[in-house]
Scaffold this active site. Structure first.
Site, PDB file in Angstrom:
ATOM      1  N   ARG A 128      -0.088  -8.503  13.619  1.00  0.00           N
ATOM      2  CA  ARG A 128      -0.683  -8.067  12.217  1.00  0.00           C
ATOM      3  C   ARG A 128      -1.676  -8.997  11.121  1.00  0.00           C
ATOM      4  NH1 ARG A 128       4.225  -5.230  10.691  1.00  0.00           N
ATOM      5  NH2 ARG A 128       3.314  -3.928   9.025  1.00  0.00           N
ATOM      6  N   LYS A 176       0.659  -1.244  -0.042  1.00  0.00           N
ATOM      7  CA  LYS A 176       0.314   0.107  -0.374  1.00  0.00           C
ATOM      8  C   LYS A 176       0.672   1.478  -0.001  1.00  0.00           C
ATOM      9  CE  LYS A 176      -2.206  -1.534   4.170  1.00  0.00           C
ATOM     10  NZ  LYS A 176      -1.238  -2.152   4.356  1.00  0.00           N
ATOM     11  N   ARG A 206      11.257  -1.299  11.088  1.00  0.00           N
ATOM     12  CA  ARG A 206      10.114  -0.548  12.217  1.00  0.00           C
ATOM     13  C   ARG A 206      10.119  -1.236  13.270  1.00  0.00           C
ATOM     14  NH1 ARG A 206       5.272   0.499   7.857  1.00  0.00           N
ATOM     15  NH2 ARG A 206       4.095  -0.788   9.821  1.00  0.00           N
ATOM     16  N   ARG A 240      -9.534   0.939   8.472  1.00  0.00           N
ATOM     17  CA  ARG A 240      -9.411  -1.122   8.310  1.00  0.00           C
ATOM     18  C   ARG A 240     -10.232  -1.566   9.346  1.00  0.00           C
ATOM     19  NH1 ARG A 240      -3.463  -0.056   8.650  1.00  0.00           N
ATOM     20  NH2 ARG A 240      -2.210  -1.559  10.082  1.00  0.00           N
ATOM     21  N   ARG A 248      11.723  -5.679   4.900  1.00  0.00           N
ATOM     22  CA  ARG A 248      11.455  -4.334   5.017  1.00  0.00           C
ATOM     23  C   ARG A 248      12.027  -2.995   5.571  1.00  0.00           C
ATOM     24  NH1 ARG A 248       5.589  -1.529   5.073  1.00  0.00           N
ATOM     25  NH2 ARG A 248       5.928  -3.095   7.402  1.00  0.00           N
TER      26      ARG A 248
HETATM   27  P1  AP5 Z   1       5.013  -1.041   1.842  1.00  0.00           P
HETATM   28  O1  AP5 Z   1       4.736  -1.095   0.534  1.00  0.00           O
HETATM   29  O2  AP5 Z   1       5.361  -1.072   3.124  1.00  0.00           O
HETATM   30  O3  AP5 Z   1       3.589  -2.458   2.195  1.00  0.00           O
HETATM   31  P2  AP5 Z   1       2.182  -1.553   3.342  1.00  0.00           P
HETATM   32  O4  AP5 Z   1       0.895  -2.234   2.477  1.00  0.00           O
HETATM   33  O5  AP5 Z   1       2.772  -0.116   2.942  1.00  0.00           O
HETATM   34  O6  AP5 Z   1       2.658  -2.166   4.410  1.00  0.00           O
HETATM   35  P3  AP5 Z   1       2.372  -1.718   6.304  1.00  0.00           P
HETATM   36  O7  AP5 Z   1       3.123  -2.798   6.837  1.00  0.00           O
HETATM   37  O8  AP5 Z   1       2.646  -0.492   6.243  1.00  0.00           O
HETATM   38  O9  AP5 Z   1       0.769  -1.937   5.981  1.00  0.00           O
HETATM   39  P4  AP5 Z   1       0.419  -1.802   7.819  1.00  0.00           P
HETATM   40  O10 AP5 Z   1      -0.943  -1.653   6.875  1.00  0.00           O
HETATM   41  O11 AP5 Z   1       0.436  -2.615   8.439  1.00  0.00           O
HETATM   42  O12 AP5 Z   1       1.275  -1.129   8.506  1.00  0.00           O
HETATM   43  P5  AP5 Z   1       0.284   0.500   8.384  1.00  0.00           P
HETATM   44  O13 AP5 Z   1       1.558   1.572   8.550  1.00  0.00           O
HETATM   45  O14 AP5 Z   1      -0.728   1.119   7.818  1.00  0.00           O
HETATM   46  O15 AP5 Z   1       6.010  -2.737   0.806  1.00  0.00           O
HETATM   47  C1  AP5 Z   1       6.323  -3.651   1.915  1.00  0.00           C
HETATM   48  C2  AP5 Z   1       7.518  -4.137   1.695  1.00  0.00           C
HETATM   49  O16 AP5 Z   1       7.632  -5.044   0.475  1.00  0.00           O
HETATM   50  C3  AP5 Z   1       8.396  -2.917   1.530  1.00  0.00           C
HETATM   51  O17 AP5 Z   1       9.967  -3.640   1.814  1.00  0.00           O
HETATM   52  C4  AP5 Z   1       8.736  -2.927  -0.012  1.00  0.00           C
HETATM   53  O18 AP5 Z   1       9.602  -2.385  -0.761  1.00  0.00           O
HETATM   54  C5  AP5 Z   1       8.808  -4.515  -0.878  1.00  0.00           C
HETATM   55  N1  AP5 Z   1       7.115  -4.709  -1.557  1.00  0.00           N
HETATM   56  C6  AP5 Z   1       6.162  -3.865  -2.285  1.00  0.00           C
HETATM   57  N2  AP5 Z   1       5.420  -3.938  -2.587  1.00  0.00           N
HETATM   58  C7  AP5 Z   1       6.387  -5.132  -3.664  1.00  0.00           C
HETATM   59  C8  AP5 Z   1       6.761  -5.658  -5.330  1.00  0.00           C
HETATM   60  N3  AP5 Z   1       4.792  -5.912  -5.886  1.00  0.00           N
HETATM   61  N4  AP5 Z   1       6.811  -7.211  -4.855  1.00  0.00           N
HETATM   62  C9  AP5 Z   1       7.753  -6.732  -4.186  1.00  0.00           C
HETATM   63  N5  AP5 Z   1       7.740  -6.356  -2.413  1.00  0.00           N
HETATM   64  C10 AP5 Z   1       7.290  -5.214  -2.731  1.00  0.00           C
HETATM   65  O19 AP5 Z   1       0.451  -0.166   9.833  1.00  0.00           O
HETATM   66  C11 AP5 Z   1       0.894   0.214  11.270  1.00  0.00           C
HETATM   67  C12 AP5 Z   1       0.514   0.228  12.155  1.00  0.00           C
HETATM   68  O20 AP5 Z   1      -0.055   1.477  12.873  1.00  0.00           O
HETATM   69  C13 AP5 Z   1      -0.919  -0.872  12.787  1.00  0.00           C
HETATM   70  O21 AP5 Z   1      -0.423  -2.165  13.406  1.00  0.00           O
HETATM   71  C14 AP5 Z   1      -2.243  -0.465  13.499  1.00  0.00           C
HETATM   72  O22 AP5 Z   1      -1.328  -0.676  15.170  1.00  0.00           O
HETATM   73  C15 AP5 Z   1      -1.564   0.741  13.300  1.00  0.00           C
HETATM   74  N6  AP5 Z   1      -2.538   1.769  12.703  1.00  0.00           N
HETATM   75  C16 AP5 Z   1      -2.626   1.284  10.866  1.00  0.00           C
HETATM   76  N7  AP5 Z   1      -3.729   2.573  10.275  1.00  0.00           N
HETATM   77  C17 AP5 Z   1      -4.535   2.318  11.295  1.00  0.00           C
HETATM   78  C18 AP5 Z   1      -6.538   1.766  12.033  1.00  0.00           C
HETATM   79  N8  AP5 Z   1      -7.047   2.831  11.025  1.00  0.00           N
HETATM   80  N9  AP5 Z   1      -6.796   1.494  13.080  1.00  0.00           N
HETATM   81  C19 AP5 Z   1      -6.510   0.792  14.091  1.00  0.00           C
HETATM   82  N10 AP5 Z   1      -4.556   0.931  13.917  1.00  0.00           N
HETATM   83  C20 AP5 Z   1      -4.084   0.870  12.719  1.00  0.00           C
END
Ligand code: AP5
Length: 219
Positions: free
Chosen positions: A174, A16, A163, A89, A128
């Site tokens: 997660r 994402k 992270r 979410r 990552r």
């Molecule tokens: P990346 O693009 O970073 O993936 P992502 O989907 O953004 O992953 P996240 O782990 O950031 O998502 P998340 O939803 O768990 O975390 P968030 O920050 O929202 O890519 C990942 C890796 O893969 C990278 O190394 C990249 O280079 C590689 N990659 C990407 N595309 C690729 C491809 N096509 N092929 C190969 N490799 C690839 O949330 C974190 C925390 O915040 C949550 O756990 C929670 O505690 C809190 N939080 C955030 N939002 C909420 C909410 N709405 N409600 C409640 N709690 C929340």
């Protein structure tokens, strides 16, 4: 105020953030990542940051009221169209967002679910590395997308970091949260005309090309 919001749904590591960075440049959107907003609060040790720090490191979700409050405050101040990454979410967040959008006359644009098989996700997350400069926030991977100089951001020269929730243990927590909240969330959006499911298990350029086509339909 914002006229339209778009949404990227998907599991941890589905790409994402990677895709959001390109979409916001192409379509001149504001990127609203609730994960980034919360991590920023943690790094600045604000009252919110101190409250959510351990929860996030353990891979648990922050409560809906807190996250909705953060998002609605940002939307009030925003002039460009917005791309959400990591929000909503839960079905409750989706309903609250829809109520807010209806009340303010804001349109819901593309809702894209970036789908990647669970078996692929852990290696993506554990490998990552992210730029420690929050304004840059570039995303790397030790194998798939290494920086030119190990541990240093190609774009701004800041150190890269791992992270705190990118361990195998936190990743599993997660995924547990994702698996227990995603089906109702999907049910909320899947019958909308602007909903698209996208195969995220392809090269980033290919995923982007598909998303770009869908976003053009609703730009
Ligand atoms: P990346 O693009 O970073 O993936 P992502 O989907 O953004 O992953 P996240 O782990 O950031 O998502 P998340 O939803 O768990 O975390 P968030 O920050 O929202 O890519 C990942 C890796 O893969 C990278 O190394 C990249 O280079 C590689 N990659 C990407 N595309 C690729 C491809 N096509 N092929 C190969 N490799 C690839 O949330 C974190 C925390 O915040 C949550 O756990 C929670 O505690 C809190 N939080 C955030 N939002 C909420 C909410 N709405 N409600 C409640 N709690 C929340």
């Amino acid at each position: 105020m914002t006229n339209k919001v778009h949404i990227l749904l998907g599991a941890p590591g589905s790409g994402k953030g990677t895709q959001a960075k390109r979409l916001v440049e192409t379509f001149r959107l504001t990127h609203l990542s609730t994960g980034d907003i919360l991590r920023d609060a943690v790094s600045k040790e604000t009252e919110l940051g101190l409250r959510v720090k351990n929860l996030m490191a353990e891979g648990k979700l922050v409560d809906d009221d807190t996250v909705n409050g953060l998002v609605f405050a940002r939307l009030q101040d925003e002039n460009q169209d917005v791309l959400f990454d990591g929000y909503p979410r839960t079905q409750n967040q989706a309903q609250s967002l829809q109520d807010f959008l209806s009340q303010k006359g804001i349109e819901l644009g593309t809702v894209a679910d970036v789908h990647v098989p669970q078996a692929v996700l852990e290696a993506r997350v554990v490998g990552r590395r992210v730029c420690s400069n929050n304004t840059c926030g570039a995303i790397y991977h030790v194998e798939n997308k290494p920086s030119k100089q190990q541990g240093v951001c190609d774009l701004c020269g800041s150190p890269l970091k791992h992270r705190s929730d990118d361990t195998s243990e936190a990743f599993r927590a997660r995924m547990g949260e994702f698996n227990s909240t995603f089906q109702p969330l999907l049910a909320f959006y899947k019958d909308r005309l602007t909903f698209r499911s996208v195969d995220g298990n392809r090269a980033p350029d290919e995923v982007f090309a598909t998303l770009e086509t869908h976003f053009k339909e609703n730009a």
